[in-house]
Design a protein around this motif. Structure first.
Motif, short mmCIF file in Angstrom:
data_model
loop_
_atom_site.label_atom_id
_atom_site.label_comp_id
_atom_site.label_asym_id
_atom_site.label_seq_id
_atom_site.Cartn_x
_atom_site.Cartn_y
_atom_site.Cartn_z
N TYR A 674 -24.47 -69.37 -72.47
CA TYR A 674 -25.30 -69.10 -71.38
C TYR A 674 -26.48 -70.45 -71.43
O TYR A 674 -27.12 -70.59 -72.47
CB TYR A 674 -26.30 -67.80 -71.78
N ILE A 675 -26.60 -71.05 -70.25
CA ILE A 675 -27.70 -72.11 -70.18
C ILE A 675 -28.75 -71.67 -69.00
O ILE A 675 -29.32 -72.81 -68.58
CB ILE A 675 -26.84 -73.36 -69.88
N GLY A 676 -28.92 -70.45 -68.76
CA GLY A 676 -29.99 -70.28 -67.73
C GLY A 676 -31.40 -70.58 -68.40
O GLY A 676 -31.77 -70.85 -69.32
N GLY A 677 -32.38 -70.41 -67.52
CA GLY A 677 -33.80 -70.75 -67.67
C GLY A 677 -34.26 -71.70 -66.79
O GLY A 677 -33.76 -71.80 -65.71
N THR A 678 -35.56 -72.02 -66.88
CA THR A 678 -36.21 -72.97 -65.99
C THR A 678 -35.69 -74.34 -66.06
O THR A 678 -35.19 -74.53 -67.03
CB THR A 678 -37.77 -72.84 -66.05
N HIS A 679 -36.07 -75.05 -65.12
CA HIS A 679 -35.40 -76.56 -64.88
C HIS A 679 -36.48 -77.58 -64.78
O HIS A 679 -36.70 -78.09 -63.63
CB HIS A 679 -34.49 -76.68 -63.89
N PRO A 680 -37.51 -77.70 -65.63
CA PRO A 680 -38.50 -78.77 -65.42
C PRO A 680 -38.18 -80.11 -65.02
O PRO A 680 -39.03 -80.88 -64.60
CB PRO A 680 -39.28 -78.60 -66.96
N ALA A 681 -36.95 -80.63 -65.55
CA ALA A 681 -36.60 -81.86 -64.99
C ALA A 681 -36.41 -81.89 -63.66
O ALA A 681 -36.62 -82.84 -62.81
CB ALA A 681 -35.22 -82.34 -65.91
N ALA A 682 -35.91 -80.56 -63.05
CA ALA A 682 -35.51 -80.69 -61.60
C ALA A 682 -37.18 -80.68 -60.98
O ALA A 682 -37.58 -81.32 -59.67
CB ALA A 682 -34.94 -79.40 -61.17
N SER A 683 -37.87 -80.02 -61.69
CA SER A 683 -39.30 -79.99 -61.07
C SER A 683 -39.75 -81.50 -61.06
O SER A 683 -40.74 -81.91 -60.16
CB SER A 683 -40.13 -79.20 -62.11
N GLY A 684 -39.73 -82.25 -62.32
CA GLY A 684 -40.17 -83.48 -62.30
C GLY A 684 -39.58 -84.36 -61.29
O GLY A 684 -40.16 -85.33 -60.59
#
Length: 751
Positions: A674-684
């Motif tokens: 499982y690799i779910g979670g938020t994606h701060p790199a996509a936000s950056g």
């Protein structure tokens, strides 16, 4: 404790639509996705966007920054603290939970202006309706504290029972991580905690409950410690609970449990309201320097702010010397590790909007130099070989087996930690960029120059010299595209290696001219007499991939000779949906289908290397062959498209990268992991696409310049940016841009 003046309207969400993320109606299958989407955080901890009645089964969690533990031989991961906001309401013995009980209405909101999570659910029970409203925030002004107001309203007089307190059932992927746990009660404050099994680091959650009516009875059960309140609620007088909570770990020597308990015990509704105001003021200062205002579709404005807030909430606390994990503070996925994503995708945002944060991001990598040098030695090299999955103090948490074969259920050997040598350069170049952008000599003289030099030394050590050719090669590596392992002369890797050596030479030259005393102290340690000619010769001989007759740059040696199958063709070969595409036998490994931007990211990182015609040719070649199996990919393709004036595809990629956590449609599995979670790199990446792509902000001759390529859907952009000691205001229209010193340029420099 009863407070008659408690009305439950202290932290009400803003009604402004372009400052809200909203979801109406309840979908059971969306509970885990919404845990990511509605995350709140304050740099010290993150609280998943679950409902108050949710527990470990729904992945409710308080994720801590910089606290790790390993249970047995399982993956080492960050620690989740006990959850103080577990609240269950019952009517006639029935639990009011959308997963169990009929509802007539439900909404979940993230107020981005104040980082407040809001939920309102109306339950149909018997002959009446019961509405639960809850608002909570993690304090930006006092990061160890968090607050919840919980209101129960009825249409007619109803006996209500509420159980509130600290949930002892902690969600862990590879836990449990807290051992020897105990609960306690002292005066009005109760607590629960234990210590991590690996390093005996204490983790404790404290809580205090204020109510406006009813009798509170203490409970201490195997699943929860807290209080129950039973009362007849009338339409005229809702039941209101106000919960003040705090978390502390063994890392905080200046905030012992007794001090936190005293603070909690002193709170009244009025003082909590004052604390909320301080929280809002802190967040308003961050928004002042970080907001991007657009004149365009409201959904784009909302998405931009959502991604900006996601970064602001997970920025490490000042002085913590911590960094930002690949999944932020949304849970234990990816071991809570810091990847190269932070340097390439997030650091540019903080350089421009919150320069003080960058000093901690840099300090984290400086602290990790010891581990990076040790890792290099273990592999037979000199210099600094930085971790692929970096935990506290730069500890490399990467296992040899990161993916499970879906057919045999056996772990598959991967080479991410062994062969992704570009990470050292990503770290070194981010430090060099920070020095140039902030114009802060201390970044170099307090350890930054040493990191850059040691990373350059590593590349010299790793490089393969061809005696029959006048070139230096980098063989047996993995580039950003992880579907192709153990390749030679990856275009991105080789270019990063060259830039790192050039940065080392430039850093040494700068120190020689501006800080000769410091350079003299470390010259012997660095063996500069021998090192400088070695750097110069290696830099001159590094083999770079060059465009062919069609202008296409081969991603690595032999890439263009691989089977040129379409993505759909490769996908059709999957026998199971969770099958890993890469590795030695993955369906993409012998084809030109790639996971994410690789050559295209090189063109984004080094924008002056090639003409626009070459850049365009490579964008057009690689995009149809990119599966975008990583959240890092969309923004790089969008950024390059915008800079080329291809605003229609750039806008499409903006919408995709900005919506990754809003839709939850990103990859959730790598094999069976499982690799779910938020994606701060996509936000950056969203921020970079907007600012560097659509606004075209860049540096020319040490001056900020904007050459905009706005999408047709946007008429204007306005934002602030920090650069070399000044705050600038950037105003952009399709006709051009104005970059000027901001009137309030001193705001936020040292905050």
């Amino acid at each position: 404790m009863t407070f008659d003046n408690l009305t439950g309207q202290l932290f009400w969400p803003t009604p402004l639509k372009d400052w809200r993320i909203e979801e109406h109606g309840f979908q059971p299958e969306a509970v885990i996705k919404n845990g990511n989407k509605f995350l709140t955080a304050n740099g010290y901890m993150g609280y998943r966007g679950t409902l108050e009645e949710n527990g470990a089964a729904e992945l409710a969690a308080v994720n801590l920054s910089g606290v790790y533990d390993q249970r047995g031989t399982a993956w080492r991961e960050p620690v989740n603290a006990p959850n103080p906001f577990h609240v269950v309401t019952r009517v006639a013995g029935q639990v009011l939970d959308p997963l169990q009980h009929p509802i007539s209405d439900h909404e979940q909101v993230l107020d981005m202006a104040a980082a407040v999570h809001h939920r309102r659910t109306t339950f149909s029970t018997g002959n009446t309706l019961v509405t639960i409203t809850a608002n909570r925030f993690l304090d930006m002004a006092q990061p160890q504290f968090m607050f919840l107001e919980y209101i129960v309203q009825v249409k007619q007089a109803t006996v209500i029972s509420v159980t509130a307190g600290i949930d002892k059932q902690i969600w862990d992927i590879n836990g449990p991580h807290l051992v020897d746990c105990q609960s306690w009660r002292e005066d009005s404050v109760f607590g629960y905690g234990g210590q991590t099994g690996e390093s005996q680091l204490a983790v404790t959650t404290l809580s205090r409950i204020l109510v406006n009516q009813g009798e509170c009875n203490d409970i201490d059960r195997p699943d929860q410690v807290g209080q129950t309140i039973a009362v007849t609620v009338t339409p005229e007088r809702p039941l209101c609970l106000l919960i003040a909570a705090a978390v502390t770990t063994g890392r905080e020597t200046d905030a012992p449990i007794a001090a936190l308990a005293d603070t909690l015990a002193s709170y009244t509704p009025e003082t909590i309201g004052q604390e909320y105001n301080r929280h809002c003021q802190k967040l308003a200062a961050l928004w002042h320097t970080s907001d991007i205002q657009i004149e365009g579709p409201q959904q784009d404005q909302v998405a931009l702010r959502y991604n900006i807030l996601a970064l602001m909430m997970i920025a490490p606390l000042a002085g913590s010397q911590l960094s930002i994990p690949a999944r932020g503070l949304s849970g234990q996925t990816y071991k809570g590790a810091v990847f190269w994503d932070t340097e390439l995708f997030m650091t540019p945002f903080f350089l421009a909007t919150q320069p003080a944060v960058v000093r901690d991001l840099v300090a984290y990598r400086l602290k990790g130099l010891i581990g990076a040098k040790k890792k290099a030695v273990e592999y037979g090299y000199t210099g600094a070989f930085y971790a692929w999955e970096s935990q506290e103090d730069g500890y490399d948490a990467t296992s040899d087996y990161n993916v499970t074969d879906v057919f045999t259920n056996r772990p598959m050997r991967t080479y991410f930690k062994d062969k992704q040598i570009h990470i050292s350069g990503d770290v070194a170049l981010a430090i060099w960029q920070a020095f140039q952008w902030l114009q802060d000599p201390a970044i170099l003289s307090q350890g930054g120059a040493e990191v850059i030099v040691e990373c350059a030394r590593f590349y010299v050590s790793y490089a393969t010299a061809r005696l029959d050719r006048s070139e230096v090669a980098f063989t047996d590596v993995i580039g950003p595209d992880e579907y192709h392992e153990r390749v030679s002369n990856n275009a991105f890797t080789n270019r990063v290696a060259l830039a790192t050596i050039e940065a080392a030479l430039a850093a040494i030259a700068y120190l020689r001219e501006n800080n000769a005393e410091y350079l003299a102290k470390i010259a012997q340690q660095w063996q500069l007499t021998d090192l400088l000619p070695l750097f110069t010769e290696t830099a001159a001989r590094i083999r770079l991939q060059t465009p062919n007759a069609a202008g296409v740059i081969s991603q690595f040696d032999g890439y263009l000779a691989l089977a040129d199958d379409s993505i759909d063709t490769v996908r059709s070969r999957l026998l199971k949906p969770k099958e890993y595409w890469g590795g030695a036998y993955g369906v993409a490994s012998q084809t030109q289908v790639i996971k994410q931007a690789d050559v295209v990211m090189m063109l984004a990182v080094f924008p002056n290397d090639f003409s626009s015609d070459i850049v365009r040719a490579n964008w057009q070649y690689y995009e149809p062959r990119t599966e975008h199996g990583s959240s890092l990919s969309y923004s790089m393709y969008g950024l390059i498209a915008a800079q080329l004036g291809m605003t229609a595809p750039a806008y499409d990629f903006f919408q995709k990268t900005a919506a990754i956590d809003l839709t939850g449609e990103s990859k959730q599995w790598a094999g069976t992991i499982y690799i779910g979670g938020t994606h701060p790199a996509a936000s950056g990446g969203t921020w970079r696409l907007a600012v560097e792509g659509f606004a075209g902000l860049h540096v020319e001759n040490d001056q900020l310049v904007a050459t905009p390529h706005l999408p047709s859907q946007w008429q204007k952009m306005a934002f602030r940016t920090y650069y070399q000691g000044h705050w600038y205001r950037v105003n952009v229209t399709a006709a051009g841009a104005v970059v000027s010193i901001a009137d309030d340029e001193k705001i936020g420099v040292d905050d």
